[in-house]
Design a protein around this motif. Structure first.
Motif, mmCIF file in Angstrom:
data_model
loop_
_atom_site.group_PDB
_atom_site.id
_atom_site.type_symbol
_atom_site.label_atom_id
_atom_site.label_comp_id
_atom_site.label_asym_id
_atom_site.label_seq_id
_atom_site.Cartn_x
_atom_site.Cartn_y
_atom_site.Cartn_z
ATOM 1 N N UNK A 187 0.825 -1.215 0.000
ATOM 2 C CA UNK A 187 0.000 0.000 0.000
ATOM 3 C C UNK A 187 0.855 1.261 0.000
ATOM 4 N N UNK A 188 2.109 1.125 -0.382
ATOM 5 C CA UNK A 188 3.024 2.258 -0.343
ATOM 6 C C UNK A 188 2.596 3.366 -1.305
ATOM 7 N N UNK A 189 1.837 3.026 -2.328
ATOM 8 C CA UNK A 189 1.387 4.048 -3.288
ATOM 9 C C UNK A 189 0.471 5.078 -2.637
ATOM 10 N N UNK A 190 -0.150 4.722 -1.535
ATOM 11 C CA UNK A 190 -1.042 5.654 -0.856
ATOM 12 C C UNK A 190 -0.354 6.573 0.134
ATOM 13 N N UNK A 191 0.972 6.474 0.254
ATOM 14 C CA UNK A 191 1.687 7.244 1.269
ATOM 15 C C UNK A 191 1.649 8.754 1.012
ATOM 16 N N UNK A 192 1.701 9.169 -0.235
ATOM 17 C CA UNK A 192 1.699 10.609 -0.526
ATOM 18 C C UNK A 192 0.413 11.257 -0.035
ATOM 19 N N UNK A 193 -0.723 10.629 -0.313
ATOM 20 C CA UNK A 193 -2.003 11.170 0.158
ATOM 21 C C UNK A 193 -2.091 11.114 1.677
ATOM 22 N N UNK A 194 -1.623 10.010 2.253
ATOM 23 C CA UNK A 194 -1.636 9.896 3.710
ATOM 24 C C UNK A 194 -0.771 10.977 4.343
ATOM 25 N N UNK A 195 0.392 11.227 3.753
ATOM 26 C CA UNK A 195 1.297 12.248 4.284
ATOM 27 C C UNK A 195 0.652 13.626 4.232
ATOM 28 N N UNK A 196 0.000 13.928 3.132
ATOM 29 C CA UNK A 196 -0.645 15.235 2.991
ATOM 30 C C UNK A 196 -1.740 15.422 4.042
ATOM 31 N N UNK A 197 -2.473 14.360 4.330
ATOM 32 C CA UNK A 197 -3.548 14.441 5.322
ATOM 33 C C UNK A 197 -3.007 14.519 6.750
ATOM 34 N N UNK A 198 -2.058 13.630 7.054
ATOM 35 C CA UNK A 198 -1.581 13.518 8.432
ATOM 36 C C UNK A 198 -0.752 14.727 8.838
ATOM 37 N N UNK A 199 0.018 15.274 7.918
ATOM 38 C CA UNK A 199 0.885 16.399 8.251
ATOM 39 C C UNK A 199 0.106 17.590 8.797
ATOM 40 N N UNK A 200 -1.155 17.709 8.422
ATOM 41 C CA UNK A 200 -1.988 18.807 8.917
ATOM 42 C C UNK A 200 -2.475 18.562 10.344
ATOM 43 N N UNK A 201 -2.355 17.317 10.798
ATOM 44 C CA UNK A 201 -2.915 16.953 12.104
ATOM 45 C C UNK A 201 -1.903 17.012 13.242
ATOM 46 N N UNK A 202 -0.607 17.063 12.909
ATOM 47 C CA UNK A 202 0.432 16.979 13.925
ATOM 48 C C UNK A 202 1.164 18.313 14.072
ATOM 49 N N UNK A 203 1.562 18.610 15.301
ATOM 50 C CA UNK A 203 2.234 19.875 15.599
ATOM 51 C C UNK A 203 2.905 19.754 16.961
ATOM 52 N N UNK A 204 3.637 20.783 17.347
ATOM 53 C CA UNK A 204 4.262 20.794 18.674
ATOM 54 C C UNK A 204 3.206 20.618 19.767
ATOM 55 N N UNK A 205 2.075 21.310 19.647
ATOM 56 C CA UNK A 205 1.031 21.203 20.671
ATOM 57 C C UNK A 205 0.534 19.773 20.804
ATOM 58 N N UNK A 206 0.328 19.103 19.679
ATOM 59 C CA UNK A 206 -0.141 17.713 19.714
ATOM 60 C C UNK A 206 0.897 16.829 20.393
ATOM 61 N N UNK A 207 2.158 16.993 20.028
ATOM 62 C CA UNK A 207 3.217 16.184 20.632
ATOM 63 C C UNK A 207 3.314 16.450 22.141
ATOM 64 N N UNK A 208 3.209 17.706 22.542
ATOM 65 C CA UNK A 208 3.286 18.027 23.966
ATOM 66 C C UNK A 208 2.118 17.417 24.726
ATOM 67 N N UNK A 209 0.929 17.474 24.146
ATOM 68 C CA UNK A 209 -0.239 16.868 24.803
ATOM 69 C C UNK A 209 -0.059 15.363 24.962
ATOM 70 N N UNK A 210 0.502 14.719 23.956
ATOM 71 C CA UNK A 210 0.712 13.269 24.034
ATOM 72 C C UNK A 210 1.743 12.939 25.105
ATOM 73 N N UNK A 211 2.825 13.689 25.179
ATOM 74 C CA UNK A 211 3.847 13.409 26.188
ATOM 75 C C UNK A 211 3.337 13.626 27.596
ATOM 76 N N UNK A 212 2.359 14.503 27.773
ATOM 77 C CA UNK A 212 1.774 14.694 29.098
ATOM 78 C C UNK A 212 1.053 13.444 29.586
ATOM 79 N N UNK A 213 0.689 12.551 28.672
ATOM 80 C CA UNK A 213 -0.009 11.323 29.051
ATOM 81 C C UNK A 213 0.926 10.278 29.638
ATOM 82 N N UNK A 214 2.230 10.415 29.423
ATOM 83 C CA UNK A 214 3.193 9.422 29.901
ATOM 84 C C UNK A 214 3.421 9.635 31.400
#
Length: 254
Positions: A187-214
Motif C-alpha cells: 500500500x506504499x502508493x497511498x503514502x503521498x495522500x496519507x502524508x498530505x492528510x496527516x501532516x496537517x494533524x500533527x504539531x508541537x502542541x499535539x506532541x506536547x499533549x501526548x507526552x503529558x499522558x506518559x
C-alpha cells in the motif's frame, strides 16, 4: 496522564510475545493486556507504547484505550506459575494496560472492505521507525470489521541510546526507514495522500499533549535530562525534527 487503575486479578499469560504480557482485571471493571515494567525491554518500551499509540489515535487510526495499571505484591504472591510470579514481583508499581478486545482476530492479509487505513499505518510506522510489523508479527487486529493497530514498543529506538545523555534529534530526523519487510508494503502508493492528510494533524502542541499522558514513573532520568519535564521536552524535539523532514518516508515528500 493516562487513567490509572488497580490490578485486582491476574488472569492468564499471553505467551505469543517474548515479554510475556498477561491478561488482567482491574478495579475500574476493565480487562486489559498488561505490559509489565519488569519485562526485559524495560520502561522505555512502555513510553513508546503510549507515545505511538496516542499518535495513532491522533491521526485517525483505531488503537485500544491505554491505562496505567498499579500492581501490588498481593497479586504476585498468589500466582502459581514460577516464571509469571518472578515477572509480577519484578513489576510492582505502575505498568501499562491495553484495553482487551474480546473476539478480535489477528490480521491475515485481508483488509476490511473500503479500508483507508493501510497507508496511514505505513506512515505511522515510518515516522516512528517501527521495525515490528512484519508477516512474522503483524501487530494488527481485526475487530468489528475494522483494522486496529497494537504493540508499538519497538518504535522510537533513539531513546535506547540515551544512556550517556540525550542524543542529536537530527540524526533520527534523517534516518531512513525500510518498508521492504512491512506487512502492508503493497500500500506504499497511498503514502503521498496519507502524508498530505496527516501532516496537517500533527504539531508541537499535539506532541506536547501526548507526552503529558506518559506517567512520570516511566521517564527514567538521563544525563542532561534528569527530570520528567526535560525528558518530555526531548521527546517533543525528536518528533518535531522527524516531522520536519521526509528522508524517512518511502517515496520522499508528498
Amino acid at each position: 496522564m493516562i487513567p490509572r487503575a488497580l490490578v485486582t486479578r491476574y488472569v492468564t499469560p499471553l505467551r505469543e510475545g517474548g515479554s510475556l504480557p498477561g491478561i488482567v482485571e482491574a478495579d475500574d471493571l476493565g480487562t486489559y493486556v498488561c505490559k509489565f515494567r519488569g519485562a526485559g525491554q524495560g520502561l522505555k518500551v512502555l513510553v513508546a507504547e503510549v507515545i505511538v499509540g496516542e499518535l495513532a489515535r491522533a491521526i485517525g487510526l483505531r488503537t485500544p484505550r491505554l491505562v496505567a495499571l498499579e500492581l501490588t505484591a498481593d497479586i504476585a504472591r498468589y500466582e502459581a506459575d514460577e516464571e509469571v510470579q518472578d515477572l509480577l514481583t519484578a513489576s510492582l508499581g505502575l505498568n501499562l494496560g491495553v484495553d482487551f478486545l474480546p473476539g478480535s482476530f489477528g490480521f491475515d492479509g485481508e483488509l476490511p472492505e473500503d479500508d483507508t487505513d493501510a497507508a496511514k499505518v505505513l506512515w505511522l510506522d515510518a515516522f516512528c521507525a517501527n521495525v515490528d510489523r512484519s508477516w512474522r508479527n503483524p501487530n494488527l487486529l481485526l475487530w468489528h470489521r475494522n483494522l486496529w493497530v497494537i504493540d508499538h514498543g519497538a518504535s522510537l529506538y533513539f531513546h535506547h541510546g540515551w544512556a550517556g545523555g540525550v542524543t542529536d534529534p537530527n540524526r533520527f530526523a534523517n534516518q531512513p526507514w525500510d518498508v521492504s519487510d512491512h506487512v502492508l508494503r503493497d500500500h506504499v502508493a497511498g503514502l503521498a495522500d496519507a502524508d498530505a492528510e496527516i501532516s496537517k494533524l500533527l504539531s508541537r502542541d499535539v506532541f506536547e499533549d501526548i507526552l503529558e499522558l506518559v506517567p512520570d514513573e516511566w521517564l527514567e532520568p538521563v544525563p542532561g535530562a534528569d527530570n520528567p519535564l526535560f525528558l518530555r521536552a526531548s521527546y517533543v524535539e525528536f518528533l518535531l525534527a522527524r516531522l520536519g523532514t521526509r528522508q524517512w518516508l518511502p517515496g520522499g515528500a508528498a
